[in-house]
Enzyme design. Structure first.
Site, mmCIF file in Angstrom:
data_model
loop_
_atom_site.group_PDB
_atom_site.id
_atom_site.type_symbol
_atom_site.label_atom_id
_atom_site.label_comp_id
_atom_site.label_asym_id
_atom_site.label_seq_id
_atom_site.Cartn_x
_atom_site.Cartn_y
_atom_site.Cartn_z
ATOM 1 N N GLY A 11 0.824 -1.211 0.000
ATOM 2 C CA GLY A 11 0.000 0.000 0.000
ATOM 3 C C GLY A 11 0.853 1.254 0.000
ATOM 4 O O GLY A 11 0.501 2.248 0.624
ATOM 5 N N SER A 13 1.551 3.355 -2.412
ATOM 6 C CA SER A 13 1.300 4.343 -3.464
ATOM 7 C C SER A 13 0.612 5.602 -2.947
ATOM 8 O O SER A 13 0.552 6.615 -3.652
ATOM 9 C CB SER A 13 0.445 3.717 -4.569
ATOM 10 N N ARG A 14 0.097 5.556 -1.716
ATOM 11 C CA ARG A 14 -0.662 6.710 -1.227
ATOM 12 C C ARG A 14 -0.585 6.775 0.297
ATOM 13 O O ARG A 14 -0.122 5.856 0.968
ATOM 14 C CB ARG A 14 -2.131 6.593 -1.653
ATOM 15 N N ASP A 62 -3.255 -7.368 -4.585
ATOM 16 C CA ASP A 62 -4.533 -7.291 -3.881
ATOM 17 C C ASP A 62 -4.338 -7.968 -2.532
ATOM 18 O O ASP A 62 -4.278 -9.197 -2.441
ATOM 19 C CB ASP A 62 -5.633 -7.982 -4.683
ATOM 20 N N ASN A 95 1.616 -2.398 5.457
ATOM 21 C CA ASN A 95 0.892 -1.141 5.650
ATOM 22 C C ASN A 95 -0.473 -1.111 4.962
ATOM 23 O O ASN A 95 -1.347 -0.363 5.378
ATOM 24 C CB ASN A 95 1.752 0.009 5.128
ATOM 25 N N SER A 145 -2.854 0.546 15.143
ATOM 26 C CA SER A 145 -3.625 1.774 15.323
ATOM 27 C C SER A 145 -3.715 2.107 16.806
ATOM 28 O O SER A 145 -3.720 1.188 17.649
ATOM 29 C CB SER A 145 -5.044 1.593 14.762
ATOM 30 N N TYR A 158 -12.494 -2.929 13.063
ATOM 31 C CA TYR A 158 -11.183 -2.455 12.608
ATOM 32 C C TYR A 158 -10.138 -2.596 13.718
ATOM 33 O O TYR A 158 -9.044 -3.137 13.509
ATOM 34 C CB TYR A 158 -11.304 -0.994 12.170
ATOM 35 N N LYS A 162 -6.501 -4.879 14.357
ATOM 36 C CA LYS A 162 -5.223 -4.286 14.737
ATOM 37 C C LYS A 162 -4.703 -4.879 16.049
ATOM 38 O O LYS A 162 -3.495 -5.047 16.224
ATOM 39 C CB LYS A 162 -5.367 -2.767 14.854
#
Length: 253
Positions: A11, A13-14, A62, A95, A145, A158, A162
């Protein structure tokens, strides 16, 4: 063969992953990033990596499709051989992820499974798949998180993923210690990235509330996290292992 160490950021790219990749390049590493669907953003991040003096590679992944991981590993090995004349990486940064808000009463099984596949099951089995690609003496950084320490309504699913990642990381540290591979968790607080963009835009007062709950009096930014991850990929962090490092500016201290 390049003498630089190589980090893989899923992940990358952003958002936080992008900043991690740039900071790793600043620290003198070459960086492989993965992206799910936005190849253009990934190539832009590779350009930023190279502006900082690193060499970059972008590969599609993916993170929820566990059956694709062997194929990804093969693509990774081919790219590493082609660009760096090696088949190993030194650091794996798990990530990739996405946000989700929903009460215990309203969270669907579909949403739960999607979170689990990306944030826990995907991390578990991608790491497993890449164990023999990870060089001895290297490291794994998993992204958790602040929500695994403090509880806010709407994030039970979520945060549970974590929490599982934090336990998993300690087991990685224990089991991979014989190979001198370190495993640590970085746990961001509320960060102003595209991860939270919609929520912050829809309810700008949330930013003020979060700032008021944080000792340093502001919401976090991407650069608050990327530099910590990059530090963990250096010899300066060689004795840090099996730890949870929260980077939240002192939220709910």
């Amino acid at each position: 063969m390049s003498t630089k160490k190589i980090a893989l950021v899923t992940g990358g790219s952003r958002g936080l992953g992008k900043d991690m990749a740039i900071n790793l390049a600043k620290r003198g590493l070459n960086v492989v990033i993965t992206y799910n669907s936005n190849a253009k953003a990934a190539l832009e991040t590779v350009e930023l990596i190279e502006k900082e003096g690193g060499n970059g590679i972008a590969i599609q992944l993916d993170a929820r499709n566990i059956k694709s991981f062997v194929g990804f590993k093969n693509s990774l090995t081919e790219e590493l051989q082609s660009k760096f004349n090696t088949s190993s990486i030194h650091y794996l940064i798990n990530n990739a992820g996405f946000g989700h808000e929903g009460s215990v009463a309203n969270t669907t099984e579909e949403a739960f499974d999607d979170l689990m596949n990306v944030h826990f099951k995907g991390v578990y089995f991608l790491t497993q798949t890449l164990l023999d690609t990870l060089a001895d003496g290297g490291g794994i950084i998993n992204i958790s998180s602040g929500l695994a320490r403090f509880s806010l309504p709407g994030y039970s699913a979520y945060a549970s993923m974590k929490g599982a990642i934090e336990v998993y990381t300690r087991y990685l540290a224990k089991e991979l210690g014989a190979r001198k591979i370190k495993a640590n968790t970085v746990a961001p607080g509320a960060i102003n990235t595209d991860f939270n963009k919609d929520r912050f835009e829809q309810a700008p007062q949330v930013v003020d509330i979060i700032a008021s709950l944080t000792a340093l009096g502001r919401v976090g930014e991407s650069e608050d996290i990327g530099s910590i991850v990059a530090f963990l990929c250096t010899e300066d962090a060689a004795w840090i292992n099996g730890q949870r490092i929260e980077a939240s500016g002192g939220m709910f201290v």
